[in-house]
Design an enzyme around this catalytic site. Structure first.
Site, PDB file in Angstrom:
ATOM      1  N   VAL A 151       0.840  -1.197   0.000  1.00 36.45           N
ATOM      2  CA  VAL A 151       0.000   0.000   0.000  1.00 36.45           C
ATOM      3  C   VAL A 151       0.877   1.251   0.000  1.00 36.45           C
ATOM      4  O   VAL A 151       1.844   1.354   0.761  1.00 36.45           O
ATOM      5  CB  VAL A 151      -0.936  -0.005   1.230  1.00 36.45           C
ATOM      6  CG1 VAL A 151      -1.842   1.216   1.220  1.00 36.45           C
ATOM      7  CG2 VAL A 151      -1.771  -1.277   1.240  1.00 36.45           C
ATOM      8  N   HIS A 152       0.517   2.190  -0.852  1.00 35.69           N
ATOM      9  CA  HIS A 152       1.254   3.455  -0.969  1.00 35.69           C
ATOM     10  C   HIS A 152       0.894   4.331   0.238  1.00 35.69           C
ATOM     11  O   HIS A 152       0.020   5.181   0.175  1.00 35.69           O
ATOM     12  CB  HIS A 152       0.873   4.148  -2.282  1.00 35.69           C
ATOM     13  CG  HIS A 152       1.621   5.424  -2.544  1.00 35.69           C
ATOM     14  ND1 HIS A 152       2.846   5.452  -3.199  1.00 35.69           N
ATOM     15  CD2 HIS A 152       1.322   6.711  -2.251  1.00 35.69           C
ATOM     16  CE1 HIS A 152       3.251   6.704  -3.305  1.00 35.69           C
ATOM     17  NE2 HIS A 152       2.345   7.495  -2.734  1.00 35.69           N
ATOM     18  N   HIS A 153       1.583   4.065   1.349  1.00 39.27           N
ATOM     19  CA  HIS A 153       1.213   4.692   2.622  1.00 39.27           C
ATOM     20  C   HIS A 153       2.476   4.790   3.477  1.00 39.27           C
ATOM     21  O   HIS A 153       3.100   3.774   3.788  1.00 39.27           O
ATOM     22  CB  HIS A 153       0.146   3.824   3.309  1.00 39.27           C
ATOM     23  CG  HIS A 153      -0.413   4.405   4.565  1.00 39.27           C
ATOM     24  ND1 HIS A 153       0.249   4.352   5.773  1.00 39.27           N
ATOM     25  CD2 HIS A 153      -1.600   5.028   4.801  1.00 39.27           C
ATOM     26  CE1 HIS A 153      -0.500   4.924   6.698  1.00 39.27           C
ATOM     27  NE2 HIS A 153      -1.615   5.341   6.139  1.00 39.27           N
ATOM     28  N   ARG A 156       4.160  -0.373  -4.377  1.00 38.19           N
ATOM     29  CA  ARG A 156       4.122   0.838  -3.562  1.00 38.19           C
ATOM     30  C   ARG A 156       4.293   2.089  -4.413  1.00 38.19           C
ATOM     31  O   ARG A 156       3.805   3.170  -4.067  1.00 38.19           O
ATOM     32  CB  ARG A 156       5.206   0.764  -2.487  1.00 38.19           C
ATOM     33  CG  ARG A 156       4.888   1.507  -1.210  1.00 38.19           C
ATOM     34  CD  ARG A 156       5.937   1.239  -0.150  1.00 38.19           C
ATOM     35  NE  ARG A 156       5.845  -0.113   0.391  1.00 38.19           N
ATOM     36  CZ  ARG A 156       6.773  -1.041   0.238  1.00 38.19           C
ATOM     37  NH1 ARG A 156       7.867  -0.794  -0.471  1.00 38.19           N
ATOM     38  NH2 ARG A 156       6.630  -2.238   0.768  1.00 38.19           N
ATOM     39  N   THR A 171      -2.633   1.827  -5.611  1.00 35.86           N
ATOM     40  CA  THR A 171      -2.420   1.328  -4.245  1.00 35.86           C
ATOM     41  C   THR A 171      -2.511   2.404  -3.165  1.00 35.86           C
ATOM     42  O   THR A 171      -2.369   2.095  -1.980  1.00 35.86           O
ATOM     43  CB  THR A 171      -1.049   0.629  -4.113  1.00 35.86           C
ATOM     44  OG1 THR A 171       0.002   1.592  -4.316  1.00 35.86           O
ATOM     45  CG2 THR A 171      -0.922  -0.507  -5.118  1.00 35.86           C
TER      46      THR A 171
END
Length: 382
Positions: free
Chosen positions: A298-300, A348, A354
């Site tokens: 997840v792009h977090h 990511r 994402t």
């Protein structure tokens, strides 16, 4: 509890509404850093919206949120509910009097969240204020000249962070369904309801006016970026409208001569929720932490950096580029979602697919709540 923390932080934000709305952070500077929000030390510049630099959408949207929240707290904390309503009215007055798009006042946001107009937010806020107060002036606001200028009756739109028209149409349909006779019989209110029904007809897959903007497996699909926003928001509105129909004993809506029942709307909403939760070609849940298979990259920032890592603004990018799954699970985050061909690249660096967002997570909470409750709550706003 988390609810208490939210309530406390929400109260804290009210301190600023007596002055003007303030935005913390700079979009360009923030995107140049990859570090955990819990430990970030970079500069967080403050941007203010005021009479010299208005932001109608932001002020009106906040007014709508506070008016809606005032209804939530009305029976349990009347003092707080009244405070919310007071500030909601102030913000709406500010938004309406000083009309200017926030993305004009703050040009730096245009590459990220550029507004296409503020009329929908003004109608959205006035609609919530009417529900929260019952004051005729707000009803006249949405049914008078402002409705003529901004409502775009008869033209279905997609409910999103940038466009509140479909939500406004459904919300005002509630007045037509359940309001007192002197307001529910309004011809203009009927226009809102007809527009809401046009939205519903576009969603129903077997309707003659069904949108063709879907994947092969039935997911509403509008945009490469954050694809799940539109199907989840659409399904949420369908659940709400079906509940209005059930509670008012409205047997059907007509879509170009074909009739559909509340159960048809609910079936559509379930199909979108099921797709998101794993009934899709990849058999993967797009809701992080749900099921056995969900996005691992997840792009977090907070999810991608180990809690014991020491990073600054720039050296944290090694975690963005890492080929290892996120060490922390962003439970409850709804990612962007699939492409039109229903493929999904779990990377990511693939922020298009994402990256989770608050406006995705907010509507799926509403959708899932609507699917597990009964229609008997539809009339219990006030």
């Amino acid at each position: 509890s988390s609810f208490s923390v939210w309530k406390s932080s929400f109260k804290h934000t009210l301190i600023y509404t007596n002055l003007y709305l303030k935005h913390v952070g700079d979009p360009k500077a923030d995107h140049a850093c990859w570090d955990r929000p819990e430990t970030m030390t970079g500069e967080r510049p403050l941007t203010q919206l005021n009479t010299s630099a208005p932001g109608t959408e932001v002020a009106a949207e906040t007014a709508a949120a506070m008016a809606a929240a005032s209804l939530v707290f009305k029976s349990t904390d009347s003092e707080y509910s009244s405070l919310l309503l007071k500030h909601s009215k102030q913000l709406f007055t500010f938004a309406d009097k000083y009309r200017k798009s926030y993305s004009v006042s703050i040009p730096d946001v245009q590459n990220f969240y550029n507004s296409t107009g503020y009329g929908d937010e003004l109608l959205w806020a006035a609609s919530w204020l009417y529900h929260a107060t019952g004051e005729r002036s707000y009803f006249e606001y949405v049914t008078g000249k402002n409705g003529e200028d901004f409502a775009n009756w008869g033209s279905p739109t997609w409910f999103s962070w940038d466009n509140k028209l479909a939500g406004t149409q459904v919300l005002l349909s509630r007045v037509n369904f359940f309001g007192s006779k002197d307001v529910s019989s309004s011809n203009v209110l009927q226009k809102y309801r007809k527009s809401a029904e046009a939205v519903m007809c576009g969603l129903l897959p077997k309707s003659p006016t069904a949108t063709t903007s879907r994947t092969d497996n039935g997911l509403i699909w509008i945009s490469d970026w954050n694809a799940l926003q539109h199907p989840v928001a659409s399904a949420f509105l369908a659940v709400v409208y079906s509940d209005y129909m059930l509670s008012s004993r409205t047997a059907k809506i007509s879509c170009d001569g074909n009739n559909y029942r509340p159960s048809d709307l609910r079936k559509f909403a379930l199909s979108q929720a099921d797709y998101v939760l794993g009934n899709n070609p990849l058999k993967m849940s797009y809701l992080v932490g749900y099921g056995d298979k969900y996005p691992q990259y997840v792009h977090h920032r907070g999810a991608s950096i180990p809690v014991d890592a020491t990073t600054g603004c720039r050296d944290g990018f090694r975690w963005l580029k890492s080929d290892k799954p996120n060490p922390n699970v962003a439970i409850g985050a709804l990612v962007g979602g699939p492409f039109r061909n229903e493929s999904f690249i779990d990377s990511r660096n693939n922020s298009m697919q994402t990256e989770p967002s608050t406006y995705n997570s907010a509507v799926i909470v509403g959708l899932l709540s609507g699917l597990v409750t009964t229609s008997s709550v539809a009339q219990s706003f006030t």
